[in-house]
Scaffold this active site. Structure first.
Site, PDB file in Angstrom:
ATOM      1  N   SER A   1       0.837  -1.194   0.000  1.00  0.00           N
ATOM      2  CA  SER A   1       0.000   0.000   0.000  1.00  0.00           C
ATOM      3  C   SER A   1       0.873   1.245   0.000  1.00  0.00           C
ATOM      4  O   SER A   1       1.894   1.291   0.702  1.00  0.00           O
ATOM      5  CB  SER A   1      -0.903   0.001   1.235  1.00  0.00           C
ATOM      6  OG  SER A   1      -1.660   1.190   1.290  1.00  0.00           O
ATOM      7  N   ALA A   2       0.481   2.250  -0.756  1.00  0.00           N
ATOM      8  CA  ALA A   2       1.258   3.484  -0.843  1.00  0.00           C
ATOM      9  C   ALA A   2       1.170   4.319   0.418  1.00  0.00           C
ATOM     10  O   ALA A   2       2.174   4.853   0.902  1.00  0.00           O
ATOM     11  CB  ALA A   2       0.799   4.312  -2.044  1.00  0.00           C
ATOM     12  N   HIS A   3      -0.036   4.451   0.982  1.00  0.00           N
ATOM     13  CA  HIS A   3      -0.215   5.437   2.049  1.00  0.00           C
ATOM     14  C   HIS A   3       0.449   5.039   3.365  1.00  0.00           C
ATOM     15  O   HIS A   3       0.612   5.870   4.252  1.00  0.00           O
ATOM     16  CB  HIS A   3      -1.700   5.743   2.258  1.00  0.00           C
ATOM     17  CG  HIS A   3      -2.478   4.710   2.990  1.00  0.00           C
ATOM     18  ND1 HIS A   3      -2.727   4.786   4.343  1.00  0.00           N
ATOM     19  CD2 HIS A   3      -3.074   3.577   2.557  1.00  0.00           C
ATOM     20  CE1 HIS A   3      -3.458   3.746   4.704  1.00  0.00           C
ATOM     21  NE2 HIS A   3      -3.671   3.002   3.647  1.00  0.00           N
TER      22      HIS A   3
ATOM     23  N   CYS B   1      -8.828  -0.027  10.411  1.00  0.00           N
ATOM     24  CA  CYS B   1      -9.958  -0.568   9.655  1.00  0.00           C
ATOM     25  C   CYS B   1     -11.028  -1.143  10.565  1.00  0.00           C
ATOM     26  O   CYS B   1     -12.132  -1.444  10.129  1.00  0.00           O
ATOM     27  CB  CYS B   1      -9.458  -1.641   8.690  1.00  0.00           C
ATOM     28  SG  CYS B   1      -8.303  -0.975   7.469  1.00  0.00           S
TER      29      CYS B   1
END
Length: 401
Positions: free
Chosen positions: A221-223, A350
């Site tokens: 994941s980038a973030h 999440c």
């Protein structure tokens, strides 16, 4: 009334998301220009005209950068996605279904194909596993030990001739335990199964080389590393069976249809390169801050480290501190620290709106009553020693000492 963040707010929730880094912001800047000027690089990467070709070239440069940062053998082993949740879903469902189809074509059908996941996976793995179960797959959920580690002998005991896929995360997002992925991959492969790992939390915190890990697939994941939200990647080793889950125009080599987010991909690649260049130094720096926090919090009454992390340990992520507070609930502590100017969490973002105890802690054998008092402090690139000391000074206020 909208929430306001004060200028001197100390953010200690990097495991949920990291602030955008300078490298990613610079890489995305050309794509933010409005109007006609945006055509310089803002075209559709699948179009044949000049703006489209420019976008395609930029995307493929980024793909090479990401592949290099991950240790992939070739750029086309990297498929860009909308994030790690999509990558995890695609890996679980796409690889499992394709592996079953491949076995059927080879004359080795399974009456009940078998998938193994760890019980402490992110929900982006656990929920697709439930979907597979509803479709007739047998799913085994491996329990970790009390420190959050999945052992190779437990995996070996769970494998059978019908196992098509094993998925174990590289590092846990709550307690920070780093799994022996290379060893687990060897055990899975010896039994004829494929191996996937969710490497989201590990990227940028410890060195990652997918070839050394020996996995067939990995999610990123980038973030989590200072890139933009809404973009990620699925590494698929060449010739790994895969049934695409996003169907349409056949982009990404037919593995993931949809017009690519070239702006986000450029930011992701820049963040990947920066993270890879800084990983060794950051591991040492953040590890020292982690050790300082654990040592001081362990001295406080009513606060217990969830796992036994020795000073200098490389078995746990260097940026995560997880404790359990007696006689307090996570939500209360999060709000108190927030009012004092510190952003912390109780576990996975999440699941942050759920009142249920963490499934990770329950799988580790921690009772529900104790798990309600979980508190996670997670650090990153912009966390300073002064931030840590300020947080420690605020602890007595948050606990009414």
């Amino acid at each position: 009334m909208p929430a306001k963040v004060v200028p001197d707010y100390v953010y200690l929730d990097y495991a949920a998301t990291a602030p955008l880094c300078e490298e990613a912001a610079r890489a995305m800047e050309p794509y933010q220009v409005p109007g006609r000027a945006n055509l310089v690089c803002g075209g559709n990467a699948n179009s044949l005209h000049a703006p489209g070709r420019a976008a395609f070239e930029a995307m493929e440069r980024a793909r090479k950068q990401v592949a290099c940062a991950l240790g992939a053998a070739r750029p086309d082993e990297v498929t860009f996605t909308s994030g790690a949740t999509e990558a995890d879903n695609a890996a679980l469902v796409g690889i499992a279904q394709a592996a079953v189809d491949a076995r059927r074509r080879a004359g080795k059908p399974s009456s009940a194909p078998h998938v193994i996941v760890s019980a402490i996976e992110h929900d982006a793995v656990l929920v697709p596993a439930k979907r597979l179960e509803a479709q007739g797959f047998r799913v085994t959920r491996l329990a970790p030990d009390a420190q959050g580690f999945v052992h190779a002998d437990a995996l070996a005991a769970a494998l059978d001739g019908d196992t098509v896929l094993v998925s174990v995360q590289t590092a846990n997002s709550e307690v920070g335990s780093i799994q022996p992925i290379a060893e687990l991959a060897r055990v899975a492969h010896d039994a004829g199964a494929l191996m996937h790992t969710d490497a989201v939390q590990a990227l940028g915190k410890v060195p990652i080389d997918v070839q050394e890990l020996g996995v067939d697939a990995a999610s990123f994941s980038a973030h989590k590393i200072g890139g933009p939200k809404g973009v990620g990647a699925l590494y698929l080793r060449a010739r790994t069976p895969f049934a695409p889950q996003m169907l349409g125009g056949g982009q990404e080599g037919g593995r993931r249809s949809s017009t690519q987010n070239v702006c986000g991909i450029a930011g992701f690649a820049a963040a990947c390169v920066a993270a890879a260049e800084r990983v060794e130094g950051e591991r040492a720096r953040l590890g020292a801050l982690r050790d300082r926090l654990y040592a001081e919090l362990a001295r406080a009454g009513g606060i217990e480290p969830t796992v036994a992390v020795e000073a200098g340990s490389l078995d746990f992520l260097p940026n995560i501190v997880h404790v359990i507070a007696k006689d307090y609930e996570s939500e209360t502590l999060i709000l108190r620290f927030d009012m004092l100017g510190f952003g912390v969490s109780g576990g996975s973002a999440c699941s942050s709106h759920s009142l249920e105890p963490s499934h990770v802690l329950k799988a580790m054998g921690i009772s529900g009553d104790r798990a309600y008092g979980a508190l996670r402090v997670s650090m990153g690139r912009y966390t300073t020693a002064e931030d840590v000391e300020a947080f420690l000074a605020a602890v007595p206020k948050a606990f009414d000492w």
